[in-house]
Design an enzyme around this catalytic site. Sequence first.
Site, PDB file in Angstrom:
ATOM      1  N   CYS A   2       4.890 -20.168   6.159  1.00  0.00           N
ATOM      2  CA  CYS A   2       5.425 -21.329   6.870  1.00  0.00           C
ATOM      3  C   CYS A   2       6.587 -20.930   7.775  1.00  0.00           C
ATOM      4  O   CYS A   2       7.330 -19.998   7.467  1.00  0.00           O
ATOM      5  CB  CYS A   2       5.956 -22.348   5.876  1.00  0.00           C
ATOM      6  SG  CYS A   2       4.752 -22.829   4.656  1.00  0.00           S
ATOM      7  N   ARG A  27       3.508 -16.224  12.466  1.00  0.00           N
ATOM      8  CA  ARG A  27       3.617 -16.128  11.015  1.00  0.00           C
ATOM      9  C   ARG A  27       2.348 -16.624  10.316  1.00  0.00           C
ATOM     10  O   ARG A  27       2.144 -16.367   9.138  1.00  0.00           O
ATOM     11  CB  ARG A  27       4.811 -16.961  10.519  1.00  0.00           C
ATOM     12  CG  ARG A  27       6.133 -16.426  11.009  1.00  0.00           C
ATOM     13  CD  ARG A  27       7.249 -17.401  10.737  1.00  0.00           C
ATOM     14  NE  ARG A  27       7.564 -17.523   9.332  1.00  0.00           N
ATOM     15  CZ  ARG A  27       8.344 -16.716   8.641  1.00  0.00           C
ATOM     16  NH1 ARG A  27       8.890 -15.683   9.246  1.00  0.00           N
ATOM     17  NH2 ARG A  27       8.593 -16.916   7.370  1.00  0.00           N
ATOM     18  N   TRP A  76       1.659 -23.001   6.158  1.00  0.00           N
ATOM     19  CA  TRP A  76       0.586 -22.131   5.662  1.00  0.00           C
ATOM     20  C   TRP A  76       0.324 -22.605   4.241  1.00  0.00           C
ATOM     21  O   TRP A  76       1.178 -22.469   3.365  1.00  0.00           O
ATOM     22  CB  TRP A  76       1.061 -20.675   5.679  1.00  0.00           C
ATOM     23  CG  TRP A  76       0.010 -19.679   5.377  1.00  0.00           C
ATOM     24  CD1 TRP A  76      -0.962 -19.216   6.224  1.00  0.00           C
ATOM     25  CD2 TRP A  76      -0.187 -18.976   4.140  1.00  0.00           C
ATOM     26  NE1 TRP A  76      -1.743 -18.287   5.581  1.00  0.00           N
ATOM     27  CE2 TRP A  76      -1.288 -18.116   4.303  1.00  0.00           C
ATOM     28  CE3 TRP A  76       0.464 -18.984   2.904  1.00  0.00           C
ATOM     29  CZ2 TRP A  76      -1.747 -17.288   3.296  1.00  0.00           C
ATOM     30  CZ3 TRP A  76       0.003 -18.160   1.891  1.00  0.00           C
ATOM     31  CH2 TRP A  76      -1.092 -17.316   2.093  1.00  0.00           C
ATOM     32  N   ASN A 102       9.616 -23.868   3.090  1.00  0.00           N
ATOM     33  CA  ASN A 102       8.787 -22.665   3.008  1.00  0.00           C
ATOM     34  C   ASN A 102       8.996 -22.115   1.611  1.00  0.00           C
ATOM     35  O   ASN A 102      10.133 -21.919   1.188  1.00  0.00           O
ATOM     36  CB  ASN A 102       9.265 -21.669   4.083  1.00  0.00           C
ATOM     37  CG  ASN A 102       8.663 -20.289   3.920  1.00  0.00           C
ATOM     38  OD1 ASN A 102       7.650 -20.127   3.237  1.00  0.00           O
ATOM     39  ND2 ASN A 102       9.281 -19.302   4.536  1.00  0.00           N
ATOM     40  N   GLY A 103       7.915 -21.866   0.873  1.00  0.00           N
ATOM     41  CA  GLY A 103       8.057 -21.314  -0.475  1.00  0.00           C
ATOM     42  C   GLY A 103       7.283 -22.138  -1.479  1.00  0.00           C
ATOM     43  O   GLY A 103       6.421 -22.948  -1.105  1.00  0.00           O
ATOM     44  N   GLU A 485      -6.677   1.687   5.510  1.00  0.00           N
ATOM     45  CA  GLU A 485      -6.076   0.888   6.581  1.00  0.00           C
ATOM     46  C   GLU A 485      -7.137   0.463   7.607  1.00  0.00           C
ATOM     47  O   GLU A 485      -7.128  -0.670   8.090  1.00  0.00           O
ATOM     48  CB  GLU A 485      -4.947   1.694   7.248  1.00  0.00           C
ATOM     49  CG  GLU A 485      -4.294   1.033   8.448  1.00  0.00           C
ATOM     50  CD  GLU A 485      -3.622  -0.316   8.151  1.00  0.00           C
ATOM     51  OE1 GLU A 485      -3.487  -0.687   6.983  1.00  0.00           O
ATOM     52  OE2 GLU A 485      -3.260  -0.995   9.134  1.00  0.00           O
ATOM     53  N   LYS A 489      -7.938  -3.400   8.517  1.00  0.00           N
ATOM     54  CA  LYS A 489      -7.843  -3.932   9.883  1.00  0.00           C
ATOM     55  C   LYS A 489      -9.155  -4.597  10.290  1.00  0.00           C
ATOM     56  O   LYS A 489      -9.155  -5.670  10.886  1.00  0.00           O
ATOM     57  CB  LYS A 489      -7.529  -2.804  10.884  1.00  0.00           C
ATOM     58  CG  LYS A 489      -6.083  -2.384  10.939  1.00  0.00           C
ATOM     59  CD  LYS A 489      -5.226  -3.354  11.695  1.00  0.00           C
ATOM     60  CE  LYS A 489      -3.887  -3.636  11.119  1.00  0.00           C
ATOM     61  NZ  LYS A 489      -3.541  -3.632   9.761  1.00  0.00           N
ATOM     62  N   GLU A 492      -9.640  -7.973   8.285  1.00  0.00           N
ATOM     63  CA  GLU A 492      -8.709  -9.075   8.573  1.00  0.00           C
ATOM     64  C   GLU A 492      -8.875  -9.623   9.986  1.00  0.00           C
ATOM     65  O   GLU A 492      -8.634 -10.798  10.230  1.00  0.00           O
ATOM     66  CB  GLU A 492      -7.258  -8.685   8.292  1.00  0.00           C
ATOM     67  CG  GLU A 492      -6.659  -7.666   9.218  1.00  0.00           C
ATOM     68  CD  GLU A 492      -5.205  -7.324   8.900  1.00  0.00           C
ATOM     69  OE1 GLU A 492      -4.475  -8.183   8.388  1.00  0.00           O
ATOM     70  OE2 GLU A 492      -4.803  -6.180   9.165  1.00  0.00           O
ATOM     71  N   HIS A 508     -20.166   8.144  -6.779  1.00  0.00           N
ATOM     72  CA  HIS A 508     -19.937   7.534  -8.095  1.00  0.00           C
ATOM     73  C   HIS A 508     -20.295   6.048  -8.102  1.00  0.00           C
ATOM     74  O   HIS A 508     -19.856   5.318  -8.984  1.00  0.00           O
ATOM     75  CB  HIS A 508     -18.482   7.742  -8.526  1.00  0.00           C
ATOM     76  CG  HIS A 508     -18.141   9.187  -8.686  1.00  0.00           C
ATOM     77  ND1 HIS A 508     -18.669   9.965  -9.689  1.00  0.00           N
ATOM     78  CD2 HIS A 508     -17.375  10.014  -7.927  1.00  0.00           C
ATOM     79  CE1 HIS A 508     -18.227  11.207  -9.558  1.00  0.00           C
ATOM     80  NE2 HIS A 508     -17.441  11.261  -8.488  1.00  0.00           N
ATOM     81  N   LYS A 604       2.027 -13.799   8.605  1.00  0.00           N
ATOM     82  CA  LYS A 604       2.710 -12.557   8.968  1.00  0.00           C
ATOM     83  C   LYS A 604       3.636 -12.077   7.861  1.00  0.00           C
ATOM     84  O   LYS A 604       3.702 -10.907   7.548  1.00  0.00           O
ATOM     85  CB  LYS A 604       3.504 -12.780  10.266  1.00  0.00           C
ATOM     86  CG  LYS A 604       4.237 -11.559  10.770  1.00  0.00           C
ATOM     87  CD  LYS A 604       3.269 -10.493  11.229  1.00  0.00           C
ATOM     88  CE  LYS A 604       3.932  -9.201  11.624  1.00  0.00           C
ATOM     89  NZ  LYS A 604       2.969  -8.093  11.662  1.00  0.00           N
TER      90      LYS A 604
HETATM   91  C1  F6R Z   1      -2.021  -6.173   7.501  1.00  0.00           C
HETATM   92  C2  F6R Z   1      -0.694  -6.672   7.239  1.00  0.00           C
HETATM   93  C3  F6R Z   1      -0.289  -6.892   5.830  1.00  0.00           C
HETATM   94  C4  F6R Z   1       1.181  -6.473   5.618  1.00  0.00           C
HETATM   95  C5  F6R Z   1       1.639  -6.862   4.213  1.00  0.00           C
HETATM   96  C6  F6R Z   1       3.030  -6.380   3.901  1.00  0.00           C
HETATM   97  O1  F6R Z   1      -2.250  -6.011   8.864  1.00  0.00           O
HETATM   98  O2  F6R Z   1       0.063  -6.937   8.128  1.00  0.00           O
HETATM   99  O3  F6R Z   1      -1.130  -6.237   4.948  1.00  0.00           O
HETATM  100  O4  F6R Z   1       1.296  -5.108   5.817  1.00  0.00           O
HETATM  101  O5  F6R Z   1       1.595  -8.260   4.079  1.00  0.00           O
HETATM  102  O6  F6R Z   1       3.958  -6.899   4.803  1.00  0.00           O
HETATM  103  P1  F6R Z   1       5.403  -6.278   4.951  1.00  0.00           P
HETATM  104  O7  F6R Z   1       5.260  -4.911   5.515  1.00  0.00           O
HETATM  105  O8  F6R Z   1       6.113  -7.214   5.881  1.00  0.00           O
HETATM  106  O9  F6R Z   1       6.003  -6.248   3.582  1.00  0.00           O
END
Ligand code: F6R
Length: 609
Positions: A2, A27, A76, A102-103, A485, A489, A492, A508, A604
Amino acid sequence: MCGIVGYTGHRPAIPVAFEGLEHLEYRGYDSAGIGYGFQNKLEVVRSAGKLKNLSEKISHSTTALTVTCAIGHTRWATHGVPEERNAHPHISNDKSLILVHNGIIENYLEIKENLVRKGYTFHSDTDTEVLVNLIAEERKNQPDLLHALRIALQKAHGAYAICLLERENPEILYAARMAAPLIFGIGIGENFVASDIPAFLSYTRNVVFLEDGEILVADANSYSVYRSDDLACVQKQEQCIQWSMQAAQKGGFRHFMLKEIFEQPQVIKDGLTGRIREWQGVVLPELDNLTIPRRLHIVACGTSYHAGLWSSHLFESWARIPVQIEIASEFRYKERFLLDPAEDLVLVISQSGETADTLAALRIAREQGVTTVGICNVVGSSIAREADVVLYTQAGPEISVASTKAMTSQMTMLACLAIYYGERKQVLEEGREEKILRALADLPKRLEEALPVMHTEAKRLSRKYAQAKSFFYLGRGHCFALALEGALKLKELSYIHAEGYAAGEMKHGPIALIDPNFPSFVIALNDRLYPKVKSNIVEIQARQGHIIVLTDFNVDIKVDDIWQIPSGMGALGAFFVLPCLQFFSYEVADYLGKDVDQPRNLAKSVTVE
Ligand code: F6R
C-alpha cells in the site's frame, strides 16, 4: 505494498495527493482512494482498479480545487478482495475520522468483536475499518485525537503506517508508524506524509524519517513528533534528499524496467566509486572496527536472496568464509541458538530496506547479540537504520516492481565485501586481488557496450519462445543463483511458469517434465563446471527438449539457440548473464502485452509478513 500520501498546505490538496499516489504506483496496488474534509464533513472518493478509475471519479467532484488538506491511498489487498468497499480511506461510524493504513493489525478480529458488542457496524472486510472505529471509540473519552491515537495504538498489535484526518480540524494530518515505512516531507507553508519520497519529491527534498512508535501531528506550517507510549516530544533530525525527480522518471524509455536494465553500467560505476584502492584493495571503512566473522549468515528475500546466494561463492572462494544463506521468512522462525554472537555475522540484503521478513530477521539477530550488516538501497529505510552497519548500494530509485539494477548493485557491493574480507584475512593469492579489482573496474564500460546487442538478441528469442507454457532455467555453481533469478523474472513479468534448478538436479526428478513444449534456458559459462553442464544439456536433448544456451565461449555442442555474451572473470561473468535474463523476461512480457512495470498481484516493497 500500500502507498500512503497526506498533504496539508496552500495548494489544491486533491491533485497534489493524487500526483503523490501516481508516484507510488510502482509499489503495486489494486484499488485507491482519497479523503478530505469539506464544509464540516469528511468525504472519501474510492475506486477499485487503477488510478485512472479514481481520477474519473474525482473529476466529477466540484470540491477538488478548494480543499487544501487531503489523504490518499493505493491499496494492495491483504484483508478482503480488491473492491471499492475495501479501498481506503475508511471512515468511522460516527463520520468523525478517516484513515489510510499500510500493514496488518493482527488482533483486528478481537477488536472488531468488542466494537460490534458496542454497536459498531462494518461495511468492509478490512482491519483498517476496525482501526478507525477503535480510534473513534477512544476519542470519546480523550481530550484530543493525539491521546485517543495513543490509547488505540496500544490496543492494536501488528504493523502499520497510518495517516488520518479528523472532522473537527481537517487541516491537521495525524500519522503514526510501527514496522512500515512513513516519511514526513517539510515544505514552505505546506507539509507532506508518504510511504516513499517520490510521492512529494517535486515539492520538497527536506524530510524526517519517522521511527517505529512515533506519532506525527502536522499542519501547513508546523509539526511535532511524539513517542506513542508516553506522548513525550521527540526532536527529529531533518535530512535533505540528494537524488532528483528526474532519477525517478522514465527518461524516454518505454518502461521503467527497461530504463533500469540500461542503468546497470552506471550502477556498477557508482557502487565502486570510492571503494577501490587502485589496485590493492577495497575501502569499506564502515566495517574496519568489526571483527572478521568466522561464519556469515546471509538473509534476504526474492531477488535480493539470489544476489546473496550468488555471493556465497565469492565469500567462500575469495575470503574463505563459510556462508549460510537463508530466505528471511524461514530464518526468522528458526531455533535461535544456532547463532553465535562471538563468531557469526548476519548480513541482510534488501533493496527497499523495508521488507517485513528481512527486517524481522535483522531484529532477531540483534536480539541475539549478533553483529548485523545491512546492504540496502533506500537511504534512511528501516533496515538501514537498524543494522549495526549499513552499506548503501547507491542504485538510485528503482521504480519497476521487478528488481533489476538493484540486484546488480547488490552484487557489486557483495563482491567488494568478499574482496575486503579476503584481503583482511590475507587469503587472496598474490596477483589475484589486482586481477579481480581490474575486472570489476572494467565492467561498466564493457557492459555498456554489450547491452544493446543483448537487448536485440533477447527480442529475437522472446518472439520464438513467448508461446511456451513452462520453462526451466538451469545453471551450476554461481550460475545456479542466476538460474533462480531468471526463472523468477520470467514468471513474475510474463506469468509463464518457470523453474530455476541446479542443472545437476534435473536427473533427480524434474527431467520427467521435459518434452518438445518445455524449453530450457541453460547458463553454460566457460568454467570448470562446463563439462558437467554439457552432460545435463545432452540429457535434456535426449528427451526432445529445446534449449537456449547462454554462454561466453564457443560451446562444442549443437542446440536450438546459442546466445553469446562477453566473458567476465570467474563469477564476475554474472554481471553479463543477469541483464540477458532481465531483457529476455522483459521482452517476452512486453510481447505478450503484460503490465511490465506493475505485474499483477505484486508489490514493490513487501511490508507485510
Ligand atoms: C523480484 C523482486 C522481489 C524482491 C523482494 C525483496 O523482482 O523485486 O523478489 O527482490 O521482495 O525485496 P527487497 O530487496 O526490497 O527486500
